[in-house]
Design a protein around this motif. Structure first.
Motif, PDB file in Angstrom:
ATOM      1  N   ARG A 217       0.824  -1.204   0.000  1.00 21.92           N
ATOM      2  CA  ARG A 217       0.000   0.000   0.000  1.00 21.92           C
ATOM      3  C   ARG A 217       0.861   1.258   0.000  1.00 21.92           C
ATOM      4  NH1 ARG A 217      -5.133   1.711   1.196  1.00 21.92           N
ATOM      5  NH2 ARG A 217      -5.384   3.633   2.411  1.00 21.92           N
ATOM      6  N   GLY A 218       0.472   2.204  -0.827  1.00 22.64           N
ATOM      7  CA  GLY A 218       1.130   3.499  -0.847  1.00 22.64           C
ATOM      8  C   GLY A 218       0.129   4.588  -0.526  1.00 22.64           C
ATOM      9  N   VAL A 219       0.564   5.609   0.202  1.00 21.17           N
ATOM     10  CA  VAL A 219      -0.313   6.736   0.536  1.00 21.17           C
ATOM     11  C   VAL A 219       0.414   8.032   0.223  1.00 21.17           C
ATOM     12  CG1 VAL A 219      -1.497   5.434   2.348  1.00 21.17           C
ATOM     13  CG2 VAL A 219       0.469   6.859   2.932  1.00 21.17           C
ATOM     14  N   VAL A 220      -0.380   9.058  -0.034  1.00 23.12           N
ATOM     15  CA  VAL A 220       0.175  10.377  -0.340  1.00 23.12           C
ATOM     16  C   VAL A 220       0.734  10.976   0.949  1.00 23.12           C
ATOM     17  CG1 VAL A 220      -0.362  12.688  -1.154  1.00 23.12           C
ATOM     18  CG2 VAL A 220      -1.425  10.694  -2.254  1.00 23.12           C
ATOM     19  N   ALA A 221       2.002  11.349   0.905  1.00 24.33           N
ATOM     20  CA  ALA A 221       2.655  11.923   2.079  1.00 24.33           C
ATOM     21  C   ALA A 221       3.012  13.387   1.867  1.00 24.33           C
ATOM     22  CB  ALA A 221       3.917  11.128   2.418  1.00 24.33           C
ATOM     23  N   GLY A 222       2.445  13.969   0.835  1.00 25.00           N
ATOM     24  CA  GLY A 222       2.712  15.356   0.489  1.00 25.00           C
ATOM     25  C   GLY A 222       2.519  15.536  -0.999  1.00 25.00           C
ATOM     26  N   PRO A 223       2.604  16.747  -1.514  1.00 28.73           N
ATOM     27  CA  PRO A 223       2.397  16.987  -2.944  1.00 28.73           C
ATOM     28  C   PRO A 223       3.351  16.204  -3.839  1.00 28.73           C
ATOM     29  CG  PRO A 223       2.345  19.051  -1.735  1.00 28.73           C
ATOM     30  CD  PRO A 223       2.823  18.004  -0.774  1.00 28.73           C
ATOM     31  N   ASN A 224       4.510  15.868  -3.316  1.00 32.54           N
ATOM     32  CA  ASN A 224       5.508  15.164  -4.120  1.00 32.54           C
ATOM     33  C   ASN A 224       6.149  14.001  -3.363  1.00 32.54           C
ATOM     34  OD1 ASN A 224       5.839  18.357  -4.928  1.00 32.54           O
ATOM     35  ND2 ASN A 224       5.864  16.990  -6.708  1.00 32.54           N
ATOM     36  N   ALA A 225       5.376  13.375  -2.497  1.00 30.57           N
ATOM     37  CA  ALA A 225       5.938  12.269  -1.707  1.00 30.57           C
ATOM     38  C   ALA A 225       4.903  11.181  -1.503  1.00 30.57           C
ATOM     39  CB  ALA A 225       6.437  12.775  -0.353  1.00 30.57           C
ATOM     40  N   VAL A 226       5.383   9.932  -1.495  1.00 30.20           N
ATOM     41  CA  VAL A 226       4.532   8.770  -1.254  1.00 30.20           C
ATOM     42  C   VAL A 226       5.207   7.911  -0.193  1.00 30.20           C
ATOM     43  CG1 VAL A 226       3.579   6.645  -2.236  1.00 30.20           C
ATOM     44  CG2 VAL A 226       3.569   8.754  -3.584  1.00 30.20           C
ATOM     45  N   ALA A 227       4.423   7.465   0.781  1.00 28.31           N
ATOM     46  CA  ALA A 227       4.929   6.585   1.831  1.00 28.31           C
ATOM     47  C   ALA A 227       4.304   5.212   1.660  1.00 28.31           C
ATOM     48  CB  ALA A 227       4.587   7.146   3.206  1.00 28.31           C
ATOM     49  N   PHE A 228       5.095   4.163   1.920  1.00 28.87           N
ATOM     50  CA  PHE A 228       4.625   2.798   1.741  1.00 28.87           C
ATOM     51  C   PHE A 228       4.464   2.094   3.086  1.00 28.87           C
ATOM     52  CE2 PHE A 228       6.974   3.990  -2.091  1.00 28.87           C
ATOM     53  CZ  PHE A 228       5.961   3.831  -3.035  1.00 28.87           C
ATOM     54  N   ALA A 229       3.759   0.979   3.046  1.00 23.02           N
ATOM     55  CA  ALA A 229       3.417   0.273   4.278  1.00 23.02           C
ATOM     56  C   ALA A 229       4.638  -0.173   5.065  1.00 23.02           C
ATOM     57  CB  ALA A 229       2.535  -0.931   3.952  1.00 23.02           C
ATOM     58  N   ASP A 230       5.757  -0.436   4.388  1.00 24.24           N
ATOM     59  CA  ASP A 230       6.957  -0.908   5.078  1.00 24.24           C
ATOM     60  C   ASP A 230       7.799   0.230   5.646  1.00 24.24           C
ATOM     61  OD1 ASP A 230       8.039   0.206   2.802  1.00 24.24           O
ATOM     62  OD2 ASP A 230       9.076  -1.607   2.125  1.00 24.24           O
ATOM     63  N   GLY A 231       7.287   1.463   5.543  1.00 21.29           N
ATOM     64  CA  GLY A 231       8.011   2.602   6.075  1.00 21.29           C
ATOM     65  C   GLY A 231       8.840   3.349   5.053  1.00 21.29           C
ATOM     66  N   ARG A 232       9.012   2.767   3.869  1.00 25.78           N
ATOM     67  CA  ARG A 232       9.776   3.435   2.819  1.00 25.78           C
ATOM     68  C   ARG A 232       9.034   4.684   2.372  1.00 25.78           C
ATOM     69  NH1 ARG A 232      10.646   0.932  -3.258  1.00 25.78           N
ATOM     70  NH2 ARG A 232      11.898   2.621  -4.131  1.00 25.78           N
ATOM     71  N   ARG A 233       9.794   5.716   2.025  1.00 22.57           N
ATOM     72  CA  ARG A 233       9.223   6.982   1.562  1.00 22.57           C
ATOM     73  C   ARG A 233      10.011   7.437   0.342  1.00 22.57           C
ATOM     74  NH1 ARG A 233       6.640  11.659   4.387  1.00 22.57           N
ATOM     75  NH2 ARG A 233       7.117  13.535   3.175  1.00 22.57           N
ATOM     76  N   VAL A 234       9.297   7.834  -0.725  1.00 22.40           N
ATOM     77  CA  VAL A 234       9.969   8.290  -1.940  1.00 22.40           C
ATOM     78  C   VAL A 234       9.395   9.635  -2.359  1.00 22.40           C
ATOM     79  CG1 VAL A 234      10.382   5.927  -2.738  1.00 22.40           C
ATOM     80  CG2 VAL A 234       8.342   7.154  -3.524  1.00 22.40           C
ATOM     81  N   THR A 235      10.173  10.343  -3.146  1.00 19.18           N
ATOM     82  CA  THR A 235       9.703  11.593  -3.725  1.00 19.18           C
ATOM     83  C   THR A 235       9.397  11.375  -5.199  1.00 19.18           C
ATOM     84  OG1 THR A 235      11.972  12.291  -4.230  1.00 19.18           O
ATOM     85  CG2 THR A 235      11.044  12.989  -2.113  1.00 19.18           C
ATOM     86  N   THR A 236       8.497  12.166  -5.723  1.00 18.23           N
ATOM     87  CA  THR A 236       8.071  11.977  -7.101  1.00 18.23           C
ATOM     88  C   THR A 236       7.566  13.290  -7.692  1.00 18.23           C
ATOM     89  OG1 THR A 236       6.546  10.765  -8.541  1.00 18.23           O
ATOM     90  CG2 THR A 236       5.771  11.216  -6.310  1.00 18.23           C
ATOM     91  N   ARG A 237       7.822  13.473  -8.957  1.00 15.07           N
ATOM     92  CA  ARG A 237       7.363  14.690  -9.643  1.00 15.07           C
ATOM     93  C   ARG A 237       5.833  14.730  -9.691  1.00 15.07           C
ATOM     94  NH1 ARG A 237       8.524  15.871 -16.036  1.00 15.07           N
ATOM     95  NH2 ARG A 237       7.390  17.853 -16.203  1.00 15.07           N
ATOM     96  N   TYR A 238       5.240  13.597 -10.034  1.00 17.64           N
ATOM     97  CA  TYR A 238       3.785  13.496 -10.100  1.00 17.64           C
ATOM     98  C   TYR A 238       3.305  12.277  -9.330  1.00 17.64           C
ATOM     99  CZ  TYR A 238       3.917  16.800 -14.055  1.00 17.64           C
ATOM    100  OH  TYR A 238       4.119  17.888 -14.856  1.00 17.64           O
ATOM    101  N   ILE A 239       2.099  12.379  -8.784  1.00 20.66           N
ATOM    102  CA  ILE A 239       1.400  11.244  -8.182  1.00 20.66           C
ATOM    103  C   ILE A 239       0.100  11.049  -8.954  1.00 20.66           C
ATOM    104  CG2 ILE A 239       0.251  10.353  -6.111  1.00 20.66           C
ATOM    105  CD1 ILE A 239       2.124  12.222  -4.475  1.00 20.66           C
ATOM    106  N   LEU A 240      -0.171   9.807  -9.321  1.00 21.80           N
ATOM    107  CA  LEU A 240      -1.438   9.484  -9.967  1.00 21.80           C
ATOM    108  C   LEU A 240      -2.209   8.539  -9.062  1.00 21.80           C
ATOM    109  CD1 LEU A 240      -3.332   9.632 -12.448  1.00 21.80           C
ATOM    110  CD2 LEU A 240      -2.187   7.557 -13.280  1.00 21.80           C
ATOM    111  N   VAL A 241      -3.385   8.964  -8.624  1.00 19.69           N
ATOM    112  CA  VAL A 241      -4.231   8.122  -7.789  1.00 19.69           C
ATOM    113  C   VAL A 241      -5.191   7.358  -8.702  1.00 19.69           C
ATOM    114  CG1 VAL A 241      -5.844   8.033  -5.858  1.00 19.69           C
ATOM    115  CG2 VAL A 241      -4.074   9.806  -5.927  1.00 19.69           C
ATOM    116  N   ALA A 242      -5.080   6.039  -8.670  1.00 21.02           N
ATOM    117  CA  ALA A 242      -5.916   5.188  -9.517  1.00 21.02           C
ATOM    118  C   ALA A 242      -6.363   3.975  -8.713  1.00 21.02           C
ATOM    119  CB  ALA A 242      -5.141   4.762 -10.762  1.00 21.02           C
ATOM    120  N   THR A 243      -6.894   4.255  -7.523  1.00 22.94           N
ATOM    121  CA  THR A 243      -7.250   3.189  -6.579  1.00 22.94           C
ATOM    122  C   THR A 243      -8.660   2.654  -6.787  1.00 22.94           C
ATOM    123  OG1 THR A 243      -7.749   4.989  -5.029  1.00 22.94           O
ATOM    124  CG2 THR A 243      -5.642   3.852  -4.764  1.00 22.94           C
TER     125      THR A 243
END
Length: 456
Positions: A114-140
């Motif tokens: 599972r990934g969740v939005v952690a900011g306008p340019n960040a996504v956090a995952f269930a295992d605690g990993r966090r990444v930055t990204t230019r764009y996020i696309l929500v398609a859940t």
């Protein structure tokens, strides 16, 4: 320029998300897709694909009955639920694997959690990993809603569970007269279940052309579905050998399973959207513009999670358009007009364009062409099957505004008709098109005289 871990992170590996990821990667973007369940989403795993397989299985019931009229002796038939479930599971597992392979071949990283939005340019995952990204696309996508909230509703199931029941429900109550409700009622009555359909209104498929609604109701009843129009359950009681369902019309139904098919809602809960500033509708849908951009410029959304037009091909087109616009240097907005759709009941419905009510409200003079006839198959099988077709024409411009079909292969015809309507076909174009004989579709080009004219 800010350096990001990814150019795009997609939340959800359904039809829309997978298409967006693959196209974006094809444009050179670094892409990741997060999915906590199975690759393929609702359509592949618990929607369109398994549903259509079950529809096909159910139609053998009519095929066996019709065969005698054509000289065949079929003999005793028997349906085995577990065989169908197993075959379905093998097929959707194969398709899910293909989706994953295609993502991998495209260079997309699959993050199976599972990934969740952690900011306008960040996504956090269930295992605690966090990444930055230019764009996020929500398609859940979406999930079934369970209504009404009555005592014992926990004993009911949704469309997520109906495909994989351990035992075939010999007695089934379906609650809801929308796509899902009527399709499953049509399937299970032909597979041999005593099937009840309870719905709030007198006719199923709110929003469809009234003639289609009426004729589908008649078709369901003719197939053996016991219709409870205007009646809903008030309590479900689990007994030793059944579920006893109290209805608000005073009846009590004893069934083996209760399928709640009263709608679906966007799956946005717990995704961190509101904290990131993403505007949501009252039902949780993400508010987007014509380019699928949310109120936060770096966050987009496609498919059922936006609650625009909740159909798989629409989600795919939206995902493709987003990727082409964001990464391909193109300017692509999706046109949601003239989208064909089918309801895979038996009889089947295929439709594109305006309903008669919609067309009548938009035109000064509406020409209604319609026909009803026995298909050739019914002439020898002696079944009571009928085909219905309606063409709606603007009496001033001669443009075809809508076509509605109930009968065999209605969905296939609607797909091809959608091309003609998008090209601006006029009734004179239908008239000048040579008929293909013998076929059901030839009736679409042989109707010459309006059944009625509606003026305002």
């Amino acid at each position: 320029m800010t350096e990001y871990d990814f150019d795009l992170v997609v939340l959800g590996a359904g039809s829309g998300g997978v298409r967006a990821a693959r196209i974006a990667a094809g444009h050179g973007a670094k892409v990741a897709v997060a999915e906590e369940f199975r690759i393929g989403g609702t359509c592949v795993i618990r929607g369109c694909v398994p549903k259509k397989l079950y529809v096909m299985a159910s139609r053998f019931h009519d095929d066996f009955a019709d065969a005698a009229g054509f000289g065949w002796t079929v003999g005793e038939t028997r349906f085995d639920w577990r065989t169908l479930v197993s075959a379905k599971e093998a097929e959707i597992t194969r398709l899910s694997g293909l989706y994953a392979q295609n993502l991998d071949k495209s260079g997309v990283e699959i993050i199976r959690q599972r990934g969740v939005v952690a900011g306008p340019n960040a996504v956090a995952f269930a295992d605690g990993r966090r990444v930055t990204t230019r764009y996020i696309l929500v398609a859940t996508g979406g999930a079934p809603t369970v209504h009404p909230q009555i005592p014992g509703i926990e004993h009911a199931i949704s469309s997520n569970e109906i495909f994989d029941l351990a035992e075939f429900p010999r007695r089934l109550l379906v609650i809801g007269g929308g796509y899902i409700g009527v399709e499953f009622a049509s399937v299970f009555v032909r597979l041999g279940a005593q099937t009840h359909l309870a719905m709030r209104s007198d006719l199923p498929l709110r929003g469809f052309d009234e003639d289609l609604r009426r004729l589908l109701r008649d078709g369901l009843v003719a197939a053996g579905v016991e219709l409870h129009a205007g009646a809903l359950p008030t309590r479900i009681e689990k007994r030793a050998d059944c579920l006893a369902v109290a209805m608000d019309d005073g009846k009590t139904l004893e069934v083996d399973a209760v399928l709640v098919a009263t709608g679906r809602a966007p799956l946005t809960q717990g995704l961190g959207l509101e904290a990131a500033g993403v505007a949501l509708k009252e039902n949780g849908a993400i508010v987007v513009d014509a380019y699928s951009r949310s109120s936060v410029p770096s966050i987009y959304a496609v498919g059922d999670v936006t609650d625009r037009l909740n159909l798989t091909p629409v989600a795919i087109r939206e995902g493709h358009a987003f990727a082409d616009t964001a990464f391909g240097g193109l300017d692509v907005a999706v046109d949601h007009a003239l989208v064909p759709t089918a309801v895979f009941t038996t009889p089947e419905i295929g439709t594109v364009g305006l309903t008669e009510a919609e067309a009548g409200a938009q035109t000064k003079r509406l020409l209604v062409y319609e026909t009803s006839f026995r298909p050739m198959r019914a002439t020898l099988s002696k079944s009571a099957e009928k085909v219905f077709m309606k063409i709606l024409v603007d009496g001033e411009s001669d443009r075809v505004l809508g076509v509605h079909i109930l009968g065999p292969e209605a969905g296939e015809m609607a797909q091809l008709l959608a091309i003609a309507l998008r090209l601006g076909a006029r009734k004179s174009d239908f008239d000048q098109t040579m008929a293909l004989h013998p076929s059901l579709a030839e009736e679409l080009v042989t109707m010459r005289t309006p059944s009625r004219i509606v003026e305002r």
